[in-house]
Design an enzyme around this catalytic site. Structure first.
Site, short mmCIF file in Angstrom:
data_model
loop_
_atom_site.label_atom_id
_atom_site.label_comp_id
_atom_site.label_asym_id
_atom_site.label_seq_id
_atom_site.Cartn_x
_atom_site.Cartn_y
_atom_site.Cartn_z
N LYS A 99 50.64 55.35 -4.21
CA LYS A 99 51.86 54.52 -4.25
C LYS A 99 52.03 53.79 -2.92
CE LYS A 99 56.04 56.22 -3.20
NZ LYS A 99 56.73 55.42 -2.19
N ASN A 100 51.82 54.51 -1.80
CA ASN A 100 52.12 53.91 -0.50
C ASN A 100 51.05 52.95 -0.01
OD1 ASN A 100 54.56 55.12 -0.62
ND2 ASN A 100 54.01 56.83 0.71
N ARG A 128 61.79 50.47 -0.70
CA ARG A 128 61.63 50.22 0.73
C ARG A 128 60.56 49.16 0.97
NH1 ARG A 128 63.41 51.24 6.03
NH2 ARG A 128 61.74 51.84 7.43
N CYS A 167 64.33 55.68 -0.42
CA CYS A 167 64.98 56.99 -0.53
C CYS A 167 65.95 57.23 0.62
CB CYS A 167 63.92 58.09 -0.54
SG CYS A 167 62.86 58.01 -2.00
N ARG A 192 66.51 54.94 8.41
CA ARG A 192 65.37 54.07 8.09
C ARG A 192 65.54 52.63 8.60
NH1 ARG A 192 62.81 55.54 2.46
NH2 ARG A 192 60.92 55.35 3.68
N PRO A 193 65.66 52.46 9.88
CA PRO A 193 65.80 51.11 10.44
C PRO A 193 64.50 50.31 10.29
CG PRO A 193 65.44 52.69 12.19
CD PRO A 193 65.59 53.50 10.93
N ILE A 194 64.56 49.01 10.57
CA ILE A 194 63.33 48.20 10.56
C ILE A 194 63.16 47.51 11.92
CG2 ILE A 194 63.34 47.84 8.05
CD1 ILE A 194 64.37 44.97 8.63
N ASP A 195 63.76 48.11 12.94
CA ASP A 195 63.71 47.48 14.29
C ASP A 195 62.29 47.26 14.80
OD1 ASP A 195 63.88 50.38 14.30
OD2 ASP A 195 63.70 50.22 16.47
N ASP A 235 56.08 63.71 3.39
CA ASP A 235 56.27 63.48 1.95
C ASP A 235 55.95 64.71 1.11
OD1 ASP A 235 55.20 59.99 1.92
OD2 ASP A 235 57.00 60.99 2.64
N ILE A 270 60.30 63.83 11.09
CA ILE A 270 60.18 62.39 10.84
C ILE A 270 61.51 61.78 10.39
CG2 ILE A 270 58.93 60.59 9.55
CD1 ILE A 270 57.08 62.20 11.36
N ARG A 274 59.36 56.77 -9.92
CA ARG A 274 58.98 55.71 -8.98
C ARG A 274 57.59 55.97 -8.40
NH1 ARG A 274 62.56 55.06 -4.16
NH2 ARG A 274 60.75 53.79 -3.68
C1 EPZ Z 1 56.27 55.17 4.74
O1 EPZ Z 1 57.63 54.86 4.95
C2 EPZ Z 1 56.24 55.77 3.35
N1 EPZ Z 1 56.75 54.79 2.40
C3 EPZ Z 1 57.09 57.02 3.31
O2 EPZ Z 1 56.94 57.60 2.02
C4 EPZ Z 1 56.57 58.01 4.33
O3 EPZ Z 1 57.43 59.13 4.36
C5 EPZ Z 1 56.56 57.34 5.72
O4 EPZ Z 1 55.78 56.14 5.67
C6 EPZ Z 1 55.98 58.25 6.78
O5 EPZ Z 1 54.72 58.66 6.40
C7 EPZ Z 1 55.98 53.76 2.04
O6 EPZ Z 1 54.86 53.63 2.50
C8 EPZ Z 1 56.57 52.79 1.07
P1 EPZ Z 1 57.89 54.90 8.85
P2 EPZ Z 1 58.06 53.97 6.22
O7 EPZ Z 1 58.13 53.48 9.20
O8 EPZ Z 1 57.06 52.94 6.49
C9 EPZ Z 1 61.36 55.39 11.93
C10 EPZ Z 1 57.60 58.40 -0.07
O9 EPZ Z 1 58.22 59.41 -0.42
N2 EPZ Z 1 61.30 53.94 12.03
O10 EPZ Z 1 56.64 55.57 9.26
O11 EPZ Z 1 59.47 53.57 6.04
C11 EPZ Z 1 62.06 55.83 10.65
O12 EPZ Z 1 63.45 55.89 10.84
C12 EPZ Z 1 58.08 57.62 1.14
O13 EPZ Z 1 56.57 57.96 -0.63
C13 EPZ Z 1 62.03 53.31 13.01
O14 EPZ Z 1 62.70 53.96 13.81
O15 EPZ Z 1 58.00 55.10 7.33
C14 EPZ Z 1 61.49 57.18 10.37
O16 EPZ Z 1 62.21 58.15 11.11
C15 EPZ Z 1 59.31 58.21 1.80
N3 EPZ Z 1 62.02 51.96 13.11
C16 EPZ Z 1 60.08 57.08 10.91
O17 EPZ Z 1 60.05 55.92 11.77
C17 EPZ Z 1 61.27 51.19 12.23
O18 EPZ Z 1 61.28 49.94 12.36
C18 EPZ Z 1 59.04 56.94 9.82
O19 EPZ Z 1 59.18 55.71 9.29
C19 EPZ Z 1 60.54 51.85 11.22
C20 EPZ Z 1 60.58 53.22 11.13
#
Ligand code: EPZ
Length: 415
Positions: free
Chosen positions: A22-23, A92, A116, A121-124, A304, A326, A396
């Protein structure tokens, strides 16, 4: 919203075939518009997140067709329109259109992504990367507008090894002028899957899978074929299920190395597991031993799978602990397990599970995708009937989950 009804206690045996990740696919589909030529992707899982992205592509006038597990995407006649909240909030991964449309059009208007509710979950870090490449960002309460005269390569350090930010910055950098270096990049297998896809399109990316990714911008990308890697989280879910209830349960079409930490933890608990090149065979044992897990970025224990693993810990003998490093809010499933009779204490990002517990079926609520998967495992373990509400979360990310579990002896139905 659907519910899933399960009568627990059955032994599970037979074979489960794992689908595409999925990811990976939720990143590959938005990435396909980086070229206006045809892109073919195989081993695509049949999950609702793919459908949500198909709807966005069709809204943008992109040609999309799906036959079995193969999709064809051609964006020659694509229109650059605002991706509104009703579409972007479905998942997301809608945020990957930020990087790919910025690359293609130098202008993107999109509402904030969904996903979820497991943390804020910021996008900064995504936006930091786009700015470093020369983009300007305008944020309103729920929308992001990204513009760039031109995109120029730069060095970008990620304060957190974010999967999404790593991929989004790759999308924005592949056709930028000059070289981009992403430091502290995410190393998940899905990153390598996406980088391979981009290189198949003519990109010049090195170092995917390591903490430093180097990208030399190219003029144009062309058509390509790529395959989605097996879903390591789906695989881990069924393997954990097998550790609780399996009788020589075979889980095939997997890459065991992608879930090596999970396999090591199961071994520590005393699970009976045979690991082969692309499949494992697992059987339940009478007394699983308690263990501890700490979630980390890849190749550490995957966040996950901690919710699914918690259900297995309920039947292990002794005190198990979970530390979720995380996300800020990924323990909602534990309160549902307590309803089923589990002895669990939650304290911030730490949880203690004292076992073994006799779980009893009851009505529970899935609060997110992997929480739902954990409740499916708990319901299969529990005695009696469990109804899992909000089961659409589970659909999903798990293709044909009812059919797959029924095929190995689970008593499960979708309502
Ligand atoms: C991906 O999410 C996966 N989703 C998540 O799987 C997975 O848990 C995660 O990676 C970690 O492995 C998809 O790929 C669609 P991150 P993503 O950016 O990209 C912080 C599932 O169940 N962060 O690695 O959103 C954030 O707050 C889903 O399949 C920032 O601070 O994960 C979190 O604490 C859930 N600023 C950490 O990083 C940012 O701009 C991990 O987020 C982005 C993230």
């Amino acid at each position: 919203m659907h519910s899933i009804k399960i009568n627990g206690g059955n032994t599970l045996s037979g074979t489960i075939s794992i689908g595409g990740a999925k990811n990976s696919i939720v990143a590959l589909i938005p990435g396909a518009i980086l070229t206006d030529e045809e892109v073919i992707i195989s081993n695509v899982p049949d999950i609702s997140d793919v459908k949500a992205l198909e709807n966005i592509l069709k809204y943008l006038n992109v040609d999309y067709s799906k036959k079995n597990d193969i999709i064809k995407i051609k964006s020659k006649d694509m229109v650059n329109k605002e991706i509104t909240k009703n579409m972007s909030s479905k998942l997301r991964a809608s945020y990957y259109f930020m990087g790919s449309m910025l690359s293609r059009y130098k202008h993107v208007e999109i509402s904030m992504p969904g996903g979820c509710t497991i943390g804020n979950r910021p996008i900064d870090l995504h936006l930091k990367g786009f700015k470093a490449l020369g983009a300007t960002i305008t944020e309103t309460e729920n929308k992001v507008i990204i513009d760039a005269e031109e995109l120029k390569g730069n060095k970008i350090y990620l304060d957190f090894a974010s999967v999404g930010a790593t991929i989004n910055i790759m999308y924005a950098a592949v056709m930028a002028k000059g070289k981009t270096i992403i430091e502290n990049a995410a190393k998940e297998p899905e990153i390598v899957n996406v980088a391979t896809f981009l290189n198949n399109m003519g990109a010049r990316i090195k170092g995917a899978g390591t903490e430093t990714i180097k990208i030399v911008g190219v003029e144009k990308l062309h058509s390509c074929f790529t395959e989605v890697i097996p879903d390591r989280i789906e695989a881990g879910t069924y393997i954990i299920m097998g550790a609780a209830l399996g009788d020589k349960l075979k889980i095939e079409n997997i890459i065991p190395q992608h879930i090596s930490t999970v396999l090591e933890k199961l071994d520590e608990m005393g699970a009976e597991i045979e690991v082969n090149d692309d499949y494992v065979i697992i059987s339940k044992v009478n007394k699983l031993k308690a263990t501890s897990i700490k979630t980390l970025v890849y190749p550490g224990f995957p966040t996950d799978l901690q919710q699914v693993f918690a259900s297995l810990m309920c039947i292990a003998k002794g005190q198990s602990t979970i530390k979720e490093n995380i996300y800020e809010n990924r323990f909602n499933n534990l309160f549902e397990l307590i309803k089923m009779g589990a002895n669990i204490e939650v304290n911030g990002n730490k949880a203690i599970i004292k076992g073994p517990n006799n779980l009893s079926g009851c009505e529970v609520n899935a609060t997110d995708l992997r929480a739902g998967a954990g409740l499916v495992v708990a319901a299969l373990i529990a005695s009696g009937e469990t109804t899992i509400n909000n089961a659409d979360y589970i659909l999903r990310g798990y293709e044909h989950i009812v059919k797959k579990i029924s095929s190995i002896g689970g008593e499960i139905s979708l309502l």
